[in-house]
Design a protein around this motif. Structure first.
Motif, PDB file in Angstrom:
ATOM      1  N   ARG A 298       0.858  -1.194   0.000  1.00  0.00           N
ATOM      2  CA  ARG A 298       0.000   0.000   0.000  1.00  0.00           C
ATOM      3  C   ARG A 298       0.888   1.235   0.000  1.00  0.00           C
TER       4      ARG A 298
ATOM      5  N   GLU B 177       1.366   4.123   1.392  1.00  0.00           N
ATOM      6  CA  GLU B 177       0.969   4.940   2.532  1.00  0.00           C
ATOM      7  C   GLU B 177       2.173   5.743   2.985  1.00  0.00           C
TER       8      GLU B 177
ATOM      9  N   LYS C 153      -9.840   9.132   9.848  1.00  0.00           N
ATOM     10  CA  LYS C 153      -8.952   9.252  11.007  1.00  0.00           C
ATOM     11  C   LYS C 153      -8.605  10.717  11.316  1.00  0.00           C
TER      12      LYS C 153
ATOM     13  N   LEU D 248     -12.837  -1.177   4.397  1.00  0.00           N
ATOM     14  CA  LEU D 248     -13.142  -1.828   3.129  1.00  0.00           C
ATOM     15  C   LEU D 248     -14.651  -1.963   3.008  1.00  0.00           C
TER      16      LEU D 248
ATOM     17  N   ALA E  28      -4.110  -1.288  15.742  1.00  0.00           N
ATOM     18  CA  ALA E  28      -4.781  -2.520  15.333  1.00  0.00           C
ATOM     19  C   ALA E  28      -3.761  -3.573  14.911  1.00  0.00           C
TER      20      ALA E  28
ATOM     21  N   ALA F 295      -4.828  -6.804  14.301  1.00  0.00           N
ATOM     22  CA  ALA F 295      -5.546  -7.695  13.393  1.00  0.00           C
ATOM     23  C   ALA F 295      -6.950  -7.162  13.214  1.00  0.00           C
TER      24      ALA F 295
ATOM     25  N   ILE G 261      -3.930 -10.411  10.060  1.00  0.00           N
ATOM     26  CA  ILE G 261      -3.062  -9.949  11.143  1.00  0.00           C
ATOM     27  C   ILE G 261      -1.893  -9.194  10.522  1.00  0.00           C
TER      28      ILE G 261
ATOM     29  N   GLU H 283       4.150  -6.954  11.098  1.00  0.00           N
ATOM     30  CA  GLU H 283       5.151  -6.032  11.657  1.00  0.00           C
ATOM     31  C   GLU H 283       4.738  -5.541  13.036  1.00  0.00           C
ATOM     32  N   ARG H 284       3.444  -5.302  13.191  1.00  0.00           N
ATOM     33  CA  ARG H 284       2.985  -4.808  14.493  1.00  0.00           C
ATOM     34  C   ARG H 284       3.124  -5.894  15.555  1.00  0.00           C
TER      35      ARG H 284
END
Ligand code: ATP
Ligand code: MG
Length: 419
Positions: free
Chosen positions: A112, A114, A209, A259, A279, A281, A305, A308-309
């Protein structure tokens, strides 16, 4: 010229890779018990696979997709998420003709465009699952329970589940009208994107956001109050089952997910230890997507999930055991090195991790190298020792040393394994 990887992507190697592998293995083991099999879909798809399913006016499709034209002029995109591809595959191969439910898991990179920041990358990895063909709310609770158990299995205990229902087409039509008239009053207070969304897809405003939008939508009605009988019953049953399994959750009426394909149940697993990108997951039910892709009506649910987080969180609690050498073979002279070369292969065949430095060097430098590599054991194959048949060993952990009969492989193996 020294090259750098493109912005927002990263390399993964030791020691982190050991956590990655451990997580992947845990997922495979646990998902298997729940009847999921691995599915591997391509990283590229025709762009429409994503635009149609994720939705034209979602952040992902509007701003974040890596889209290009291939040499034949077809629009191709790197996958920004996994579900659309799995549904495409499910329909393309008529997997709905197999006994249901059909359950799949995948792991791999997503892309993505971002703004790169903590917990947000341009190539990132997801582990996801999708279950097709079960409409009963129990599977919603089951899949959340599986996620819960997975996080527990990898020692991530500080996670909260947020749950909501965004209803079906029917309830959303009425909700949409109420939402429009509620936002109408203070439309100027929303960001330009949301003002556009107001006309295109007002539910998306709930997911914005931007601070001023979070503020401006405080008074918005909650979808929960607009659920039709069927959706309401479904939602209540999910909640009851979660309580039955003693899975902690909170209802978050603002959770709509980024989504468009979701229906009824949506959920996120969040943690307070990640800052803004909290978040780990997220998932939900998508009962209409298979049909929209040309398959028969097929209820479905899944989650993804963010690897990386998880890694960031786990690095704080895990003490990573890396694969250190069991043995370092030090050699002195050409003949001894050849001998060591062969011995290394024999011992590797027995499953030991063996290091050896080719081309000699002083014994001192070899011992230093063994130490820096973290080797547990050293065998010293000196020319003289080989002649007498007794070689020296050193246990670097226990700081012990001794001699051992060179030709006696079982004895050597025993010594190293016990050391
Ligand atoms: P967010 O609200 O954080 O942008 P999202 O709703 O876009 O998340 P999903 O599409 O639901 O995310 O993806 C599921 C999970 O994948 C997220 O919960 C997160 O852990 C992870 N994820 C999403 N986008 C990124 C990214 N750019 N970099 C790293 N991880 C990501
Ligand atoms: Mg996002």
């Amino acid at each position: 010229m020294r090259y750098r990887a493109p912005k927002g992507v990263h390399d993964i190697f030791s020691p982190d890779i050991h956590i990655w592998q451990r997580i992947e293995l845990s997922a495979q083991e646990l998902f298997k018990v729940y009847g999921y099999t691995e599915i591997r879909t391509p990283i590229i798809e025709y762009t429409e696979v994503f635009t149609r399913s994720i939705g034209e006016d979602t952040d992902i499709v509007e701003k974040e997709m890596y889209t290009f034209y291939d040499k034949a002029g077809r629009s191709i995109s790197l996958r920004p998420e996994g579900t659309a591809s799995v549904v495409r595959c499910y329909v393309e191969h008529s997997l709905y003709t197999l006994p249901s439910p059909q359950k799949f898991f995948y792991m791999g990179p997503m892309f993505r465009y971002e703004r790169p920041q903590k917990g947000r990358f341009r190539q990132f990895y997801q582990i996801g699952v999708e279950a097709f063909g079960e409409s009963h709310p129990a599977i919603d609770a089951e899949i959340i329970s599986m996620l819960y158990n997975f996080l527990k299995k990898i020692n991530l205990n500080d996670v909260n589940f947020e749950l909501n229902s965004i209803g079906c087409q029917k309830c959303r039509t009425i909700y949409r009208e109420t939402l429009l008239s509620s936002f109408m009053k203070n439309l100027d207070n929303f960001c330009p994107d949301c003002q556009r969304r107001y006309h295109l897809n007002p539910l998306r405003i709930l997911d914005c956001k931007v601070d001023r939008c979070i503020e401006a939508r405080q008074e918005a009605p909650s979808i929960i109050d607009f659920l039709c009988e069927d959706c309401k019953k479904h939602h209540e049953e999910v909640i009851e089952r979660l309580s039955y399994l003693q899975i902690p959750y909170v209802i978050n009426p603002n959770l709509v997910r980024g989504l468009d394909y979701y229906t009824k149940t949506v959920f996120e697993a969040t943690t307070s230890n990640l800052g803004a990108q909290r978040a780990v997951a997220a998932g939900g039910r998508y009962d209409r997507l298979v049909e929209e892709f040309g398959g028969p009506p097929t209820p479905a649910i899944g989650f993804a999930i963010g690897m990386e987080r998880l890694i960031t969180l786990l690095k704080e609690v895990l003490d990573i055991t890396i694969n250190l050498p069991d043995l370092y073979i030090a050699t002195i002279g050409e003949k001894s090195e050849k001998e060591g070369f062969q011995l290394a292969e024999i011992l590797r065949e027995k499953g030991l991790r063996v290091e050896i430095h080719y081309g000699g060097g002083s014994l001192r430098s070899q011992l230093r190298r063994a130490d820096r590599l973290g080797a547990r054991f050293v065998l010293i194959l000196g020319e003289d020792e080989l002649k007498t048949g007794m070689i020296k060993w050193k246990d670097l952990n226990k700081k012990q040393q001794g001699e051992i009969e060179y030709g006696n492989l079982p004895l050597i193996l025993n010594l190293i394994k016990e050391g």
